[in-house]
Scaffold this motif. Structure first.
Motif, PDB file in Angstrom:
ATOM      1  N   THR A   1     -11.538   2.927  -4.542  1.00  0.00           N
ATOM      2  CA  THR A   1     -10.414   2.021  -3.985  1.00  0.00           C
ATOM      3  C   THR A   1     -11.080   1.038  -2.938  1.00  0.00           C
ATOM      4  O   THR A   1     -11.874   1.461  -2.175  1.00  0.00           O
ATOM      5  N   TRP A   2     -10.710  -0.107  -3.305  1.00  0.00           N
ATOM      6  CA  TRP A   2     -11.238  -1.316  -2.236  1.00  0.00           C
ATOM      7  C   TRP A   2     -10.477  -1.292  -1.161  1.00  0.00           C
ATOM      8  O   TRP A   2      -9.168  -1.632  -1.229  1.00  0.00           O
ATOM      9  N   LYS A   3     -10.867  -0.997   0.137  1.00  0.00           N
ATOM     10  CA  LYS A   3     -10.010  -0.919   1.368  1.00  0.00           C
ATOM     11  C   LYS A   3     -10.025  -2.344   1.814  1.00  0.00           C
ATOM     12  O   LYS A   3     -10.679  -3.173   1.924  1.00  0.00           O
ATOM     13  N   GLU A   4      -8.983  -2.106   2.791  1.00  0.00           N
ATOM     14  CA  GLU A   4      -8.760  -3.565   3.749  1.00  0.00           C
ATOM     15  C   GLU A   4     -10.000  -3.785   4.577  1.00  0.00           C
ATOM     16  O   GLU A   4     -10.562  -3.056   4.974  1.00  0.00           O
ATOM     17  N   GLY A   5     -10.539  -5.198   4.436  1.00  0.00           N
ATOM     18  CA  GLY A   5     -11.608  -5.532   5.289  1.00  0.00           C
ATOM     19  C   GLY A   5     -13.075  -5.343   4.734  1.00  0.00           C
ATOM     20  O   GLY A   5     -13.885  -5.248   5.189  1.00  0.00           O
TER      21      GLY A   5
END
Length: 471
Positions: free
Chosen positions: A176-180
């Motif tokens: 999962t690519w997270k915010e920021g």
């Protein structure tokens, strides 16, 4: 293995490994070392002699599955998968035949190999002729440009609908690519893996026995391990080795005895200092191994094929007692040294003065990304979902082999001693949100080599890491 022969085998210089590190992400994942392991000339040459057998095994398995399934006439839908792994090619082709028989959809496996894969992917994106699917590697900086350019479907909505059951919670966190995120990618999931990669120690019981040691119970602590390596050295055998390109992973693995995943990630992000007791303890391990005479030939293999060199010494020459490597090495052994079945794998022994339970580097390995601009993105999605179901992942495990990402595809009661050490770490891997900077990875490789050669102190190497972090 004398020092002169070892140096000749390693070829190259440390600068070659450093250049490679600077050109791509060295985040501790299976893709990085898988690439290193698969690119070596030794593996490629030996694979040629055994490919027919691997292909036959995979084809036989596929034929059995095809017979059991209802044969469906081809429906005219054709998909292309650009595959990075030569070691997985035969298994993927066999599964593609099964899928054709079950669904009528034809999937062509276009295998580029690890050396040419990223070049072919870049050329395809520049020409606008991207494949329907392509290998999604755990090399964040290498894959992010394609994801940001819109060449990868966001799979998060499908995961939310129930597909997530095919993955462990730790794998879901890692993909999962997270915010920021440092790469500036929109939050989401852009690739679905079918394998997990962990790092452990490969051991040759025959060499241990020569030194009067029994490897049926592997060493649990680092002091115990180093004591055994001393005895192996005294028996005139090569005790331990790791590739220079894996030294940052090795140190990251060991520092987990002292730091949480979040603290490691903050160090990588520049928010916590490298010059701390935890990283000092981790680097001191290199000094302790050196002073114990545990590092084979008092040097680490370097160059673009450094891991291949170490694997050759362990699997083919069989004059090395222990080698630090990834789970991908099991398929390398099966391809290049199919008759060597007595070796085992075991977790990197924990620190004698550690404060935490150590966690392996690694995480998700290879899988697939879907090109949403292709002719049949919905059909590609169906195929990748099918690939991550237990039956298909089990077939991949049986034929490649690899550690399946789907927890329901691995029967731990039937694992061989070669796989057991790696599989025991599947639920004990680090989840790091910040990738290690290429400059820091380069400084780590150079610094550890300088420790082995007694050219620098631990604190001097830590100073170099701080400087690289600021660069």
């Amino acid at each position: 293995m004398n020092r002169r022969r070892f140096i000749a085998l390693t070829g190259g210089a440390l600068t070659a490994a450093a250049i490679l590190a600077a050109c791509g992400d060295n985040t501790p994942t299976s893709g990085t070392v898988a690439t290193t392991a698969a690119t070596n000339a030794t593996t490629a040459a030996s694979a040629a002699t055994t490919a027919a057998g691997a292909a036959t095994t995979a084809a036989t398995t596929a034929a059995s599955a095809t017979t059991a399934a209802a044969n469906v006439a081809p429906n005219g839908i054709k998909l292309v998968l650009l595959n990075q792994s030569r070691g997985q090619a035969a298994a993927l082709e066999a599964l593609a035949k099964t899928y054709l028989a079950q669904t009528g959809v034809e999937v062509t496996i276009n295998t580029a190999g690890p050396t040419d894969y990223l070049q072919k992917l870049q050329a395809s994106s520049q020409s606008g002729d991207m494949p329907d699917m392509y290998s999604a590697l755990a090399k964040y900086n290498d894959m992010a440009p394609y994801y940001k350019a819109g060449w990868a479907m966001n799979l998060q909505p499908e995961m939310d609908k129930g597909w997530s059951k095919n993955f462990s919670s730790s794998v879901l966190k890692q993909i999962t690519w997270k915010e920021g995120n440092p790469q500036g990618l929109q939050p989401g999931i852009y690739g679905a893996p079918w394998e997990i990669n962990t790092y452990a120690v490969l051991g040759n019981p025959t060499i241990f026995k020569k030194a009067g040691l029994d490897l049926s119970t592997p060493p649990a602590t680092m002091p115990e391990f180093i004591d055994q390596l001393k005895k192996i050295n005294n028996s005139k055998s090569a005790p331990f080795l790791l590739a220079s390109s894996n030294t940052a992973l090795f140190i990251q693995h060991y520092v987990s005895n002292f730091l949480t995943d979040d603290e490691i990630s903050q160090t990588f992000g520049g928010k916590l200092p490298w010059k701390s007791d935890a990283w000092r303890n981790a680097l001191q391990l290199i000094v302790d191994l050196r002073d114990a005479g545990a590092i084979a030939n008092n040097a680490l293999p370097t160059g673009s094929s450094d891991n291949a060199t170490g694997e050759k010494e362990f699997f083919n020459v069989q004059d090395l007692a222990t080698y630090y490597d990834s789970a991908v090495s099991i398929s390398v052994a099966k391809t290049t040294a199919p008759d060597f079945t007595t070796f085992i794998s075991f977790p990197l022994p924990k620190a004698g003065n550690g404060k935490l339970e150590p966690r392996s580097v690694g995480g998700f390995g290879r899988g697939m990304a879907i090109n949403p601009k292709g002719k049949h993105p919905d059909e590609a999605l169906k195929f990748i979902k099918w690939m991550t179901d237990p039956a298909q992942e089990k077939q991949m495990f049986d034929t490649v082999p690899l550690l399946p990402a789907n927890p329901n595809a691995l029967d731990t009661s039937k694992l061989s001693p070669q796989v057991t050490g790696f599989s025991s770490l599947v639920d004990k891997t680090q989840v790091i949100s910040n990738p290690l900077k290429a400059q820091v990875n380069e400084a780590m490789q150079k610094g550890i080599q300088s420790l082995v050669l007694k050219e620098k102190s631990v604190d001097q190497v830590l100073d170099d890491l701080e400087a690289a972090q600021r660069s």
